[in-house]
Design a protein around this motif. Sequence first.
Motif, PDB file in Angstrom:
ATOM      1  N   SER A  36      83.174  12.986 -36.999  1.00  0.00           N
ATOM      2  CA  SER A  36      81.917  12.516 -37.583  1.00  0.00           C
ATOM      3  C   SER A  36      82.154  12.247 -39.060  1.00  0.00           C
ATOM      4  O   SER A  36      83.229  12.513 -39.592  1.00  0.00           O
ATOM      5  CB  SER A  36      80.847  13.602 -37.490  1.00  0.00           C
ATOM      6  OG  SER A  36      80.480  13.841 -36.179  1.00  0.00           O
ATOM      7  N   ALA A  37      81.102  11.778 -39.706  1.00  0.00           N
ATOM      8  CA  ALA A  37      81.123  11.653 -41.166  1.00  0.00           C
ATOM      9  C   ALA A  37      81.033  13.051 -41.781  1.00  0.00           C
ATOM     10  O   ALA A  37      80.553  13.986 -41.141  1.00  0.00           O
ATOM     11  CB  ALA A  37      79.926  10.827 -41.598  1.00  0.00           C
ATOM     12  N   LEU A  38      81.491  13.211 -43.034  1.00  0.00           N
ATOM     13  CA  LEU A  38      81.288  14.482 -43.741  1.00  0.00           C
ATOM     14  C   LEU A  38      79.787  14.777 -43.743  1.00  0.00           C
ATOM     15  O   LEU A  38      78.978  13.870 -43.912  1.00  0.00           O
ATOM     16  CB  LEU A  38      81.747  14.401 -45.200  1.00  0.00           C
ATOM     17  CG  LEU A  38      83.112  13.820 -45.573  1.00  0.00           C
ATOM     18  CD1 LEU A  38      83.457  14.204 -46.997  1.00  0.00           C
ATOM     19  CD2 LEU A  38      84.197  14.222 -44.627  1.00  0.00           C
ATOM     20  N   GLY A 182      83.827   8.711 -34.533  1.00  0.00           N
ATOM     21  CA  GLY A 182      82.693   8.884 -33.641  1.00  0.00           C
ATOM     22  C   GLY A 182      81.607   7.911 -34.060  1.00  0.00           C
ATOM     23  O   GLY A 182      81.729   7.227 -35.084  1.00  0.00           O
ATOM     24  N   PHE A 183      80.533   7.825 -33.248  1.00  0.00           N
ATOM     25  CA  PHE A 183      79.288   7.187 -33.659  1.00  0.00           C
ATOM     26  C   PHE A 183      79.319   5.657 -33.679  1.00  0.00           C
ATOM     27  O   PHE A 183      78.407   5.015 -33.180  1.00  0.00           O
ATOM     28  CB  PHE A 183      78.909   7.738 -35.031  1.00  0.00           C
ATOM     29  CG  PHE A 183      77.632   7.257 -35.667  1.00  0.00           C
ATOM     30  CD1 PHE A 183      76.413   7.407 -35.022  1.00  0.00           C
ATOM     31  CD2 PHE A 183      77.645   6.689 -36.939  1.00  0.00           C
ATOM     32  CE1 PHE A 183      75.231   6.999 -35.646  1.00  0.00           C
ATOM     33  CE2 PHE A 183      76.479   6.279 -37.561  1.00  0.00           C
ATOM     34  CZ  PHE A 183      75.270   6.427 -36.909  1.00  0.00           C
ATOM     35  N   ILE A 184      80.390   5.040 -34.231  1.00  0.00           N
ATOM     36  CA  ILE A 184      80.316   3.601 -34.474  1.00  0.00           C
ATOM     37  C   ILE A 184      80.868   2.796 -33.298  1.00  0.00           C
ATOM     38  O   ILE A 184      81.707   3.265 -32.534  1.00  0.00           O
ATOM     39  CB  ILE A 184      81.014   3.189 -35.794  1.00  0.00           C
ATOM     40  CG1 ILE A 184      82.510   3.518 -35.775  1.00  0.00           C
ATOM     41  CG2 ILE A 184      80.345   3.875 -36.969  1.00  0.00           C
ATOM     42  CD1 ILE A 184      83.254   2.975 -36.996  1.00  0.00           C
ATOM     43  N   LYS A 196      73.527   5.782 -32.176  1.00  0.00           N
ATOM     44  CA  LYS A 196      72.353   6.568 -32.606  1.00  0.00           C
ATOM     45  C   LYS A 196      72.787   7.915 -33.192  1.00  0.00           C
ATOM     46  O   LYS A 196      73.897   8.382 -32.970  1.00  0.00           O
ATOM     47  CB  LYS A 196      71.349   6.793 -31.461  1.00  0.00           C
ATOM     48  CG  LYS A 196      71.015   5.536 -30.694  1.00  0.00           C
ATOM     49  CD  LYS A 196      69.686   4.945 -31.170  1.00  0.00           C
ATOM     50  CE  LYS A 196      69.526   3.492 -30.761  1.00  0.00           C
ATOM     51  NZ  LYS A 196      69.559   3.260 -29.332  1.00  0.00           N
ATOM     52  N   ARG A 197      71.847   8.528 -33.907  1.00  0.00           N
ATOM     53  CA  ARG A 197      72.157   9.767 -34.633  1.00  0.00           C
ATOM     54  C   ARG A 197      72.794  10.806 -33.691  1.00  0.00           C
ATOM     55  O   ARG A 197      72.362  10.976 -32.558  1.00  0.00           O
ATOM     56  CB  ARG A 197      70.896  10.364 -35.279  1.00  0.00           C
ATOM     57  CG  ARG A 197      70.266   9.545 -36.388  1.00  0.00           C
ATOM     58  CD  ARG A 197      71.233   9.108 -37.483  1.00  0.00           C
ATOM     59  NE  ARG A 197      71.963  10.159 -38.150  1.00  0.00           N
ATOM     60  CZ  ARG A 197      71.574  10.770 -39.266  1.00  0.00           C
ATOM     61  NH1 ARG A 197      70.425  10.464 -39.821  1.00  0.00           N
ATOM     62  NH2 ARG A 197      72.345  11.688 -39.835  1.00  0.00           N
ATOM     63  N   GLY A 198      73.779  11.476 -34.228  1.00  0.00           N
ATOM     64  CA  GLY A 198      74.483  12.478 -33.420  1.00  0.00           C
ATOM     65  C   GLY A 198      75.446  11.859 -32.409  1.00  0.00           C
ATOM     66  O   GLY A 198      75.981  12.552 -31.534  1.00  0.00           O
TER      67      GLY A 198
HETATM   68  N1  ASP Z   1      77.394  10.817 -38.513  1.00  0.00           N
HETATM   69  C1  ASP Z   1      76.453  10.497 -37.463  1.00  0.00           C
HETATM   70  C2  ASP Z   1      75.146  11.235 -37.701  1.00  0.00           C
HETATM   71  O1  ASP Z   1      75.022  11.939 -38.692  1.00  0.00           O
HETATM   72  C3  ASP Z   1      76.990  10.775 -36.100  1.00  0.00           C
HETATM   73  C4  ASP Z   1      77.315  12.221 -35.788  1.00  0.00           C
HETATM   74  O2  ASP Z   1      77.417  13.039 -36.711  1.00  0.00           O
HETATM   75  O3  ASP Z   1      77.482  12.547 -34.619  1.00  0.00           O
HETATM   76  O4  ASP Z   1      74.235  11.069 -36.952  1.00  0.00           O
END
Ligand code: ASP
Length: 439
Positions: A36-38, A182-184, A196-198
Amino acid sequence: MQVWKFGGTSVGKPERMKSIRQLITEDGQPKIVVLSALSGSTNTLLSISESLNAGNPSEAKLKASELRAHYDQFLTELYSTPAGLGQGQAIVAKEFAFIDSLIATSPYTVKQEKEMVALGELLSTQIFEAFLQEEGISSALLPALDFMVIDEDNEPVLKIIEQKLATVLAPVKDKQIFVTQGFICRNPAGEVDNLKRGGSDYTASLIGGAIQAEEVQIWTDIDGMHNNDPRIVKNTFPIRELSFAEAAELAYFGAKILHPSTITPAKLKGVPVRLKNTMEPSAFGTLISEKSTDVEIKAIAAKDNITAIYIHSTRMLNAYGFLKRVFEVFEKYKTPVDMITTSEVSVSVTIDQTTHLDAIMSELREFAELEDPDMNQVIVCIVGNFWADKEGIAIKVLEAIKKIPIRMISYGASEHNISLLVDASHKNDALNALNEGLF
Ligand code: ASP
Ligand code: ADP
Ligand code: MG
């Protein structure tokens, strides 16, 4: 091969990144590592977008420069050699130049916003991979934008992901650690998009499904799926084992530890998912697999921002075809229905996407009477094994929650879920009362 995903808090500090490097190399086994992002980065990138959408580029610039300072500091604590630091600085300089160019783009559209929010994962993965290189670890970066694709309905397309990922992996197959975002993802227009978030959890399970991984591990800041939301209820405890069906219900109905769709590809391909704690790697965590245990009531979760719509048939009793017409309206507006209850002439449904609420209401009014919708509701979901011939479960749940006003109850759709709709103001009381009464 295994797929290990590390969330925002697990990569959010330089010392955490160092312990992840240790964790992923300890057993000498090859892995795909999804990051994920920091922690905080995605929120900041979204807030930069908000400033731009509000026509305030100087505020956006200020937020970007504060974020940049955070990364600059991070690099100095992460790398131990001038060469490593130089690598990290080059990555940060390049990506923040891109952020500046997005800030300068006019008009700032959804396309730019998606590119902006993708930068968190692009930064964390490149910084981490450069760190692995500095440490002399055999590693390669797999660009998620080259293989993670979604269709017109924003659904990932596993078959294509499988093919594209194989192509991306082929030239680097001898490496030991493969790092990816992740995520993108990319949408059918070829633009940068996201899950989407998460969504990094979902990335991990999609990759796990695509390569038919031995196991997917989701590493986060808690020792597995707890029996209730630990942010709201005291004395929750980790659940050691969950079946795919139980975990899918919990994720879908709000257990934040997993993105709602995480279980789908894992279940489809029979890939076990293990939840682990980065801060306490020796803790057992939670194993999610085909196997189910016979524990009756396993866990509780809550899904926020639910809208309830109350629909009454204007036709005479015994009208058939009414439900079909109702659901055709939701289908037309691609709005999923979460909960349904019916009486002889009425049907109540809940939705969590209100983009088309007005249009849905006006089409329903063509053949039904509607009450005002209730906004700001919460679905409280009790997950476990509720076999049809088992007596006494409903009473246990209702007894526990007897002091809380309930708007809807759904029981019997699956053997694993009892759902209750309550007003958001009663959410915390409901979760605590159920915890007290059921565990
Ligand atoms: N960085 C993205 C978010 O904050 C994806 C993730 O963390 O899973 O939603
Ligand atoms: P990550 O950044 O690693 O993806 P998240 O913040 O998305 O982590 O998910 C982990 C958090 O989910 C935990 O810190 C916890 O507060 C929250 N959470 C909510 N419900 C549950 C639950 N039933 N079990 C465990 N954690 C939960
Ligand atoms: Mg998460």
